[in-house]
Scaffold this motif. Structure first.
Motif, PDB file in Angstrom:
ATOM      1  N   UNK A  31       0.841  -1.207   0.000  1.00 30.34           N
ATOM      2  CA  UNK A  31       0.000   0.000   0.000  1.00 30.34           C
ATOM      3  C   UNK A  31       0.868   1.246   0.000  1.00 30.34           C
ATOM      4  N   UNK A  32       1.944   1.235   0.767  1.00 28.39           N
ATOM      5  CA  UNK A  32       2.831   2.390   0.806  1.00 28.39           C
ATOM      6  C   UNK A  32       3.509   2.615  -0.541  1.00 28.39           C
ATOM      7  N   UNK A  33       3.901   1.531  -1.212  1.00 28.43           N
ATOM      8  CA  UNK A  33       4.589   1.656  -2.502  1.00 28.43           C
ATOM      9  C   UNK A  33       3.633   1.979  -3.651  1.00 28.43           C
ATOM     10  N   UNK A  34       2.457   1.346  -3.656  1.00 29.01           N
ATOM     11  CA  UNK A  34       1.532   1.504  -4.785  1.00 29.01           C
ATOM     12  C   UNK A  34       0.387   2.479  -4.517  1.00 29.01           C
ATOM     13  N   UNK A  35       0.126   2.748  -3.244  1.00 34.61           N
ATOM     14  CA  UNK A  35      -0.987   3.624  -2.902  1.00 34.61           C
ATOM     15  C   UNK A  35      -2.302   2.885  -2.732  1.00 34.61           C
ATOM     16  N   UNK A  36      -2.322   1.596  -2.987  1.00 36.60           N
ATOM     17  CA  UNK A  36      -3.531   0.782  -2.846  1.00 36.60           C
ATOM     18  C   UNK A  36      -3.113  -0.682  -2.743  1.00 36.60           C
ATOM     19  N   UNK A  37      -4.043  -1.532  -2.391  1.00 37.19           N
ATOM     20  CA  UNK A  37      -3.780  -2.968  -2.292  1.00 37.19           C
ATOM     21  C   UNK A  37      -4.480  -3.673  -3.458  1.00 37.19           C
ATOM     22  N   UNK A  38      -3.725  -4.148  -4.441  1.00 32.14           N
ATOM     23  CA  UNK A  38      -4.345  -4.826  -5.587  1.00 32.14           C
ATOM     24  C   UNK A  38      -5.030  -6.129  -5.172  1.00 32.14           C
ATOM     25  N   UNK A  39      -5.999  -6.530  -5.944  1.00 28.44           N
ATOM     26  CA  UNK A  39      -6.716  -7.772  -5.665  1.00 28.44           C
ATOM     27  C   UNK A  39      -5.782  -8.977  -5.681  1.00 28.44           C
ATOM     28  N   UNK A  40      -4.716  -8.914  -6.471  1.00 29.00           N
ATOM     29  CA  UNK A  40      -3.792 -10.047  -6.555  1.00 29.00           C
ATOM     30  C   UNK A  40      -2.993 -10.239  -5.271  1.00 29.00           C
ATOM     31  N   UNK A  41      -3.097  -9.308  -4.319  1.00 25.94           N
ATOM     32  CA  UNK A  41      -2.391  -9.420  -3.044  1.00 25.94           C
ATOM     33  C   UNK A  41      -3.221 -10.196  -2.022  1.00 25.94           C
ATOM     34  N   UNK A  42      -4.145 -11.017  -2.486  1.00 22.45           N
ATOM     35  CA  UNK A  42      -4.993 -11.824  -1.609  1.00 22.45           C
ATOM     36  C   UNK A  42      -4.200 -13.024  -1.093  1.00 22.45           C
ATOM     37  N   UNK A  43      -4.255 -13.268   0.182  1.00 25.36           N
ATOM     38  CA  UNK A  43      -3.526 -14.383   0.790  1.00 25.36           C
ATOM     39  C   UNK A  43      -2.062 -14.033   0.992  1.00 25.36           C
ATOM     40  N   UNK A  44      -1.393 -14.840   1.791  1.00 28.46           N
ATOM     41  CA  UNK A  44       0.003 -14.575   2.114  1.00 28.46           C
ATOM     42  C   UNK A  44       0.888 -14.641   0.871  1.00 28.46           C
ATOM     43  N   UNK A  45       0.738 -15.685   0.089  1.00 29.68           N
ATOM     44  CA  UNK A  45       1.574 -15.849  -1.098  1.00 29.68           C
ATOM     45  C   UNK A  45       1.377 -14.687  -2.067  1.00 29.68           C
ATOM     46  N   UNK A  46       0.129 -14.297  -2.288  1.00 32.06           N
ATOM     47  CA  UNK A  46      -0.158 -13.179  -3.177  1.00 32.06           C
ATOM     48  C   UNK A  46       0.367 -11.861  -2.644  1.00 32.06           C
ATOM     49  N   UNK A  47       0.276 -11.667  -1.340  1.00 33.20           N
ATOM     50  CA  UNK A  47       0.773 -10.431  -0.734  1.00 33.20           C
ATOM     51  C   UNK A  47       2.286 -10.324  -0.885  1.00 33.20           C
ATOM     52  N   UNK A  48       2.995 -11.423  -0.642  1.00 29.81           N
ATOM     53  CA  UNK A  48       4.457 -11.398  -0.741  1.00 29.81           C
ATOM     54  C   UNK A  48       4.888 -11.247  -2.198  1.00 29.81           C
ATOM     55  N   UNK A  49       4.218 -11.909  -3.108  1.00 36.23           N
ATOM     56  CA  UNK A  49       4.543 -11.779  -4.537  1.00 36.23           C
ATOM     57  C   UNK A  49       4.288 -10.344  -5.018  1.00 36.23           C
TER      58      UNK A  49
END
Length: 168
Positions: A31-49
């Motif tokens: 969120x700090x880098x992009x300004x929002x949380x993309x849908x692809x950041x769902x779950x731990x694996x998606x968030x880290x990727x």
């Protein structure tokens, strides 16, 4: 060391809390880098990727940031497999009995695995401090003399010593 059923059960709680902190760290930095949380950041694996992708996009190519992000994500994958096995396929909690070590056992996708108390404690030790690495990688203070993302032998050694991240 004699390890009880209750200690093994408590370790599961610790594992869940630590992974929650890791996921939150990754999401906060996305969120700090992009300004929002993309849908692809769902779950731990998606968030880290997604965090890794955001670091690659945001940080200077001549820094260690992209390499550190990729190395951290890769190193976390094996630990995430253990977490997912325990959280989604736990089939046994055994305290130590005689010479038999305390273990957690799981079955996921037809594959049975287990982890001993000693190995779990080692994993928890590493995982419990790794959330600090996220902001150091994604928001480095490049102007500071002690910045750890400048590509030097000393900084590479520091990341290996502090966080167990072996950089190629």
């Amino acid at each position: 060391m004699d390890v009880t059923f209750n200690q093994m059960s408590g370790a599961i709680g610790s594992l869940i809390l630590i992974w929650s902190r890791i996921e939150r760290s990754a999401r906060d930095d996305v969120v700090r880098l992009l300004g929002f949380l993309p849908a692809k950041a769902h779950g731990i694996k998606g968030a880290v990727r997604t965090w890794e992708d955001a670091v690659v996009e945001a940080q200077p190519a001549d820094s260690l940031c992209a390499l550190l992000a990729a190395t951290l994500r890769s190193r976390l994958q094996g630990q995430l497999d253990i977490r997912n096995g325990i959280c989604h396929g736990l089939i046994g909690i055994m305290g130590s009995v005689g010479d038999a070590p305390a273990t957690l056992s799981w079955e996921l996708n037809g594959l049975k695995q287990s982890i001993s108390w000693e190995d779990l404690q080692s994993s928890l030790g590493w995982l419990s401090k790794i959330h600090f690495a996220f902001s150091m990688i994604s928001n480095p203070a490049l102007e500071r003399l002690d910045c750890r993302v400048i590509d030097t032998g000393e900084n590479r050694e520091w990341w290996r010593t502090e966080f167990g991240l072996e950089l190629p």
